[in-house]
Design a protein around this motif. Structure first.
Motif, mmCIF file in Angstrom:
data_model
loop_
_atom_site.group_PDB
_atom_site.id
_atom_site.type_symbol
_atom_site.label_atom_id
_atom_site.label_comp_id
_atom_site.label_asym_id
_atom_site.label_seq_id
_atom_site.Cartn_x
_atom_site.Cartn_y
_atom_site.Cartn_z
ATOM 1 N N UNK A 1 -7.337 -3.798 10.641
ATOM 2 C CA UNK A 1 -6.037 -3.227 10.287
ATOM 3 C C UNK A 1 -5.076 -4.358 9.936
ATOM 4 N N UNK A 2 -4.324 -4.163 8.844
ATOM 5 C CA UNK A 2 -3.352 -5.156 8.414
ATOM 6 C C UNK A 2 -2.072 -4.441 7.997
ATOM 7 N N UNK A 3 -0.933 -4.964 8.420
ATOM 8 C CA UNK A 3 0.355 -4.405 8.018
ATOM 9 C C UNK A 3 0.946 -5.266 6.915
ATOM 10 N N UNK A 4 1.371 -4.627 5.828
ATOM 11 C CA UNK A 4 2.020 -5.315 4.709
ATOM 12 C C UNK A 4 3.421 -4.746 4.598
ATOM 13 N N UNK A 5 4.418 -5.621 4.644
ATOM 14 C CA UNK A 5 5.800 -5.136 4.692
ATOM 15 C C UNK A 5 6.538 -5.289 3.366
#
Length: 326
Positions: free
Chosen positions: A115-119
Motif C-alpha cells: 500500500x502506498x499513499x500519494x498526496x
C-alpha cells in the motif's frame, strides 16, 4: 521526386540543372533557376555533403554531378542508415522505459503491506498515466460523480490509447450522466471505441483497477487533499475487484446511440417500454416483448421515473402523458 529522399527543393533544382548541363556557372545557375547565388552556394554544399557532387576530373576546382542512378542510390543508403539509427534509438528508449517501469513495479510490490499513499495531485496524475499505459488486459473504473468537461478532456487520450491497444475497458458511472449532455456524449464516444459503460443509482467510491493486480482509491472519499491509495496487496485488490464486479452486474448498460426523439429525449426502447407498461403489461410480459431481462425492464423504468421525478409508476405514467411521451 528526390525531396522524399531527404533533398530540399532548392538542392534538387540545382542538381537537376547540373545533370542537364554540368558546366553551368553560378550566374547561369541563378538565371536559370531563379535562386540567389547564396542559395545556390548552400545547395552546392548540401549536394556535396550528400555525395551527389564530386570533384571534376578535368577541372579539380569545379564540382561535377554524379549520375542520377548513383545519386538516388546514395540518398537511399543515407535514408536507410538514418532510419536504422533512429530505430536503434527508439528501441533503446523503449528498453529503458520498460526497465524503469519494471523497477517501479518491483518497488511498489515491495511496499509495506503493498500500500502506498500519494498526496500531490501531479503525482497522482503521473501514477494514473503510468498504470494505464502499462495495462495489458483490462481496466475497470468506477466514477461516482459527473466529471467536468476539462477532466473528461484530460482522460480522453488515456481512454483512447487503452481501446486502441485492445485493452478491455469497463466503466461504471453514476446514472446522473444520462442527464448531462457533455458526460453522456463522452461515454457514448467511448462506447463507439469499444469500451463498455454502465450506470448505477448508487456508486460508492471512485476506483481504478488495472489488470486485477493494482488498484487506486481515494485516501478519503470526502477530501481530495488527502490524495489517493495505490495497493498491490492481493487480498485488497481481490476485494476491490469483487466490489466492482457486483456493482457491474447490477448496473444498467448505457445505450450506444443517442435518443431517437430529440423532443422527448427517449430512446426507441424507452418509448416502447412506456407504451407497454401504460398498456397494462407486467414487467415480465414487457421484458419478453422487448427481448430483455426483467431486471433490465426494472432498471429502465427506475431511470424513467427519476427523469420524470415521479414517486410511483402511476405518477410516472401521468407525467409521461402530460409531457407527450405517450
Amino acid at each position: 521526386m528526390l525531396q522524399g529522399l531527404g533533398l530540399d527543393a532548392a538542392s534538387e533544382q540545382v542538381y537537376r540543372a547540373l545533370l542537364a548541363e554540368p558546366a553551368l556557372e553560378y550566374a547561369a545557375l541563378a538565371e536559370s533557376s531563379g535562386l540567389t547565388q547564396a542559395q545556390i552556394g548552400a545547395a552546392l554544399d548540401r549536394l556535396a555533403d550528400l555525395a551527389l557532387l564530386r570533384k571534376s576530373r578535368q577541372n579539380p576546382d569545379r564540382w561535377h554531378p554524379v549520375s542520377l542512378e548513383r545519386g538516388v542510390a546514395a540518398l537511399l543508403r543515407r535514408q536507410e542508415a538514418e532510419l536504422a539509427a533512429r530505430r536503434e534509438a527508439l528501441l533503446a528508449g523503449q528498453a529503458a522505459a520498460v526497465a524503469f517501469n519494471e523497477s517501479v513495479t518491483r518497488r511498489r510490490s515491495q511496499m509495506p503491506g503493498g500500500v502506498e499513499q500519494i498526496t500531490a495531485l501531479d503525482d497522482i496524475q503521473t501514477l494514473m498515466e503510468s498504470l494505464l499505459y502499462a495495462a495489458d488486459n483490462e481496466v475497470c473504473s468506477i466514477v461516482p460523480n459527473v466529471m467536468p468537461a476539462e477532466a473528461l478532456q484530460a482522460s480522453r487520450p488515456l481512454d483512447e490509447d487503452l481501446t486502441a491497444r485492445g485493452v478491455r475497458l469497463r466503466i461504471v458511472c453514476h446514472e446522473a450522466i444520462r442527464s448531462n449532455a457533455t458526460a453522456l456524449a463522452y461515454e457514448r464516444a467511448m462506447l463507439a471505441l469499444g469500451a463498455q459503460v454502465r450506470t448505477a443509482a448508487a456508486v460508492p467510491i471512485r476506483l481504478l483497477i488495472v489488470d486485477r493486480t493494482s488498484a487506486v482509491v481515494p485516501f478519503d472519499p470526502e477530501s481530495r487533499e488527502t490524495g489517493a491509495i495505490l495497493t498491490t496487496a492481493p487480498g485488497m485488490v481481490r476485494a476491490l475487484c469483487e466490489l466492482f464486479d457486483r456493482l457491474w452486474d447490477g448496473a444498467a448498460p448505457l445505450e450506444p446511440t443517442p435518443p431517437s426523439d430529440a423532443a422527448t429525449g427517449l430512446t426507441d426502447s424507452e418509448a416502447e417500454l412506456l407504451k407497454l407498461l401504460s398498456g397494462g403489461l407486467t414487467d415480465e410480459a414487457a421484458a419478453k416483448r422487448l427481448g430483455v431481462s426483467v431486471r433490465t425492464v426494472k432498471r429502465r423504468m427506475e431511470d424513467l421515473m427519476r427523469r420524470l421525478e415521479a414517486g410511483s409508476r402511476f405518477e410516472a405514467g401521468a407525467r409521461a402523458a402530460k409531457r407527450g411521451w405517450l
